[in-house]
Design a protein around this motif. Structure first.
Motif, PDB file in Angstrom:
ATOM      1  N   GLU A  37      45.039  39.222  43.888  1.00 30.29           N
ATOM      2  CA  GLU A  37      44.206  40.415  44.055  1.00 30.29           C
ATOM      3  C   GLU A  37      43.049  40.432  43.057  1.00 30.29           C
ATOM      4  O   GLU A  37      41.901  40.738  43.410  1.00 30.29           O
ATOM      5  CB  GLU A  37      45.067  41.668  43.890  1.00 30.29           C
ATOM      6  N   ALA A  38      43.343  40.089  41.788  1.00 30.95           N
ATOM      7  CA  ALA A  38      42.290  40.073  40.769  1.00 30.95           C
ATOM      8  C   ALA A  38      41.250  38.992  41.061  1.00 30.95           C
ATOM      9  O   ALA A  38      40.045  39.209  40.869  1.00 30.95           O
ATOM     10  CB  ALA A  38      42.917  39.850  39.394  1.00 30.95           C
ATOM     11  N   GLU A  40      40.402  37.769  44.040  1.00 33.25           N
ATOM     12  CA  GLU A  40      39.567  38.199  45.152  1.00 33.25           C
ATOM     13  C   GLU A  40      38.567  39.263  44.715  1.00 33.25           C
ATOM     14  O   GLU A  40      37.406  39.252  45.134  1.00 33.25           O
ATOM     15  CB  GLU A  40      40.461  38.722  46.288  1.00 33.25           C
ATOM     16  N   THR A  41      39.013  40.180  43.856  1.00 34.74           N
ATOM     17  CA  THR A  41      38.103  41.218  43.356  1.00 34.74           C
ATOM     18  C   THR A  41      36.978  40.605  42.534  1.00 34.74           C
ATOM     19  O   THR A  41      35.807  40.989  42.657  1.00 34.74           O
ATOM     20  CB  THR A  41      38.877  42.233  42.505  1.00 34.74           C
ATOM     21  N   TYR A  42      37.322  39.634  41.672  1.00 33.58           N
ATOM     22  CA  TYR A  42      36.303  38.971  40.833  1.00 33.58           C
ATOM     23  C   TYR A  42      35.280  38.241  41.692  1.00 33.58           C
ATOM     24  O   TYR A  42      34.070  38.326  41.446  1.00 33.58           O
ATOM     25  CB  TYR A  42      36.996  37.995  39.881  1.00 33.58           C
ATOM     26  N   VAL A  45      32.971  40.796  43.369  1.00 33.02           N
ATOM     27  CA  VAL A  45      31.992  41.359  42.431  1.00 33.02           C
ATOM     28  C   VAL A  45      30.909  40.331  42.102  1.00 33.02           C
ATOM     29  O   VAL A  45      29.715  40.656  42.010  1.00 33.02           O
ATOM     30  CB  VAL A  45      32.700  41.845  41.154  1.00 33.02           C
TER      31      VAL A  45
END
Length: 334
Positions: A37-38, A40-42, A45
């Protein structure tokens, strides 16, 4: 159940191991889910930031003023750097044509004497690359001034070669200046705004590169020393940039067995014959403890001790007066 009653310690150990494995598996799964999840978020962004950086600014007064302020600060810093480089650069003193020729001949004579004292060999026709000016004068006083500053820089470079321990300078060449073939200074182009189809000139150059080509014979230690000193302002007060460095061993092939000279003591070591010291005298009995005599060397270097053949191409950088206002000359960004 009977086995559990009969083996309670072992059953307890197996139960604890099973529970620990389940707990560890759960933690591993949860950690992997959080990592995915982290990540994919990075990435999302990062893509958004890249897209924002690639987009054009919105044409608003606030964005215009903000961009102008950033550009003005950047321009001030660039101009300050250009002025500092010009201040640190050694200026060329005005000189007449005949005086430059006399200066050149004096520098050549002094350098040959110093090279002989330092046991550094120079080419037979060594003249700092100014061989033609030993018999003729520069085309103008302006050319003589530029050549005089050029000569000072090359003289400083040769002095650095001596200090670094160069054995021989096999080749010394320098690039010619444009002003050497111009009898008068070039006139600026006529930028009449009424001329249709006129060519728009770009900003004036802020630096000039003068190339020096050297073929040297030296050892590895002096080479390292020379390369480090080229960029040290305490050793080289002119701006230099090492553009090319090619290194070869003086000898490309190893020596033949018959060409290797072996000392007599080495022959004894190789053959296993004990060495007899005929110079040894009877020692008087004493309580003093003395170290044993050193043994003969059982190895001798026969390859790799020869000097290096080095080709260096150095850019001697001279900053021009336009460096003071280089940011003002650049076209405004859109």
């Amino acid at each position: 159940m009977d086995w559990i009653r009969d083996n309670k310690p072992l059953a307890a150990i197996l139960g604890v191991t099973l529970l620990g494995s389940l707990a560890l598996g759960y933690l591993l799964f949860a950690s992997w889910s959080e990592y995915t999840e982290a990540s994919e978020t990075y990435q999302a962004v990062g893509q958004q930031i890249g897209a924002l950086k690639g987009e054009r600014l919105s044409p608003t007064d606030a964005n215009l003023k903000s961009k102008q302020a950033v550009v003005a600060e950047y321009s001030a810093q660039v101009n300050k750097l250009g002025a500092a480089l010009l201040f640190l650069q050694t200026p060329a003193e005005p000189i007449k044509e005949i005086d430059f020729q006399a200066k050149l001949k004096t520098k050549i004579s002094e350098t040959r004497t110093q090279a002989a004292e330092k046991k550094m060999q120079l080419p037979a026709d060594f003249a700092f690359g100014f061989e033609e000016y030993t018999g003729k004068l520069p085309v103008s006083a302006a050319a003589a001034t530029e050549l005089s500053g050029y000569l000072d820089a090359l003289h400083e470079l040769v002095q650095l070669l001596m200090k670094s321990g160069v054995q021989s300078v096999d080749l010394f060449q320098r690039s010619k200046l444009p002003i050497e073939s111009q009898a008068t200074a070039p006139q600026p182009a006529n930028n009449n705004n009424n001329n249709f189809g006129r060519q728009v000139q770009g900003p004036a150059p802020i630096s000039e590169k003068r190339q020096i080509v050297l073929n040297l014979t030296l050892d590895q230690g002096p080479l390292q020393l020379l390369v480090s000193r080229l960029t040290n302002p305490e050793d080289m007060k002119y701006f230099t940039s090492l553009r090319l460095l090619r290194i070869e061993n003086e000898k490309q092939d190893g020596p033949l067995r018959k060409d290797v000279k072996i000392a007599p003591q080495d022959q004894n070591v190789l053959s296993g014959t004990p060495v007899q010291d005929t110079t040894k005298k009877e020692e008087v009995a004493s309580d003093d403890i003395k170290p044993p005599a050193p043994a003969y060397e059982d190895t001798r270097q026969v390859f790799g001790s020869e000097p290096l053949k080095v080709r260096m191409e150095i850019d001697l950088v001279k900053f021009l007066d336009a460096a003071k206002g280089v940011a003002a000359q650049a076209p405004a960004g859109r």
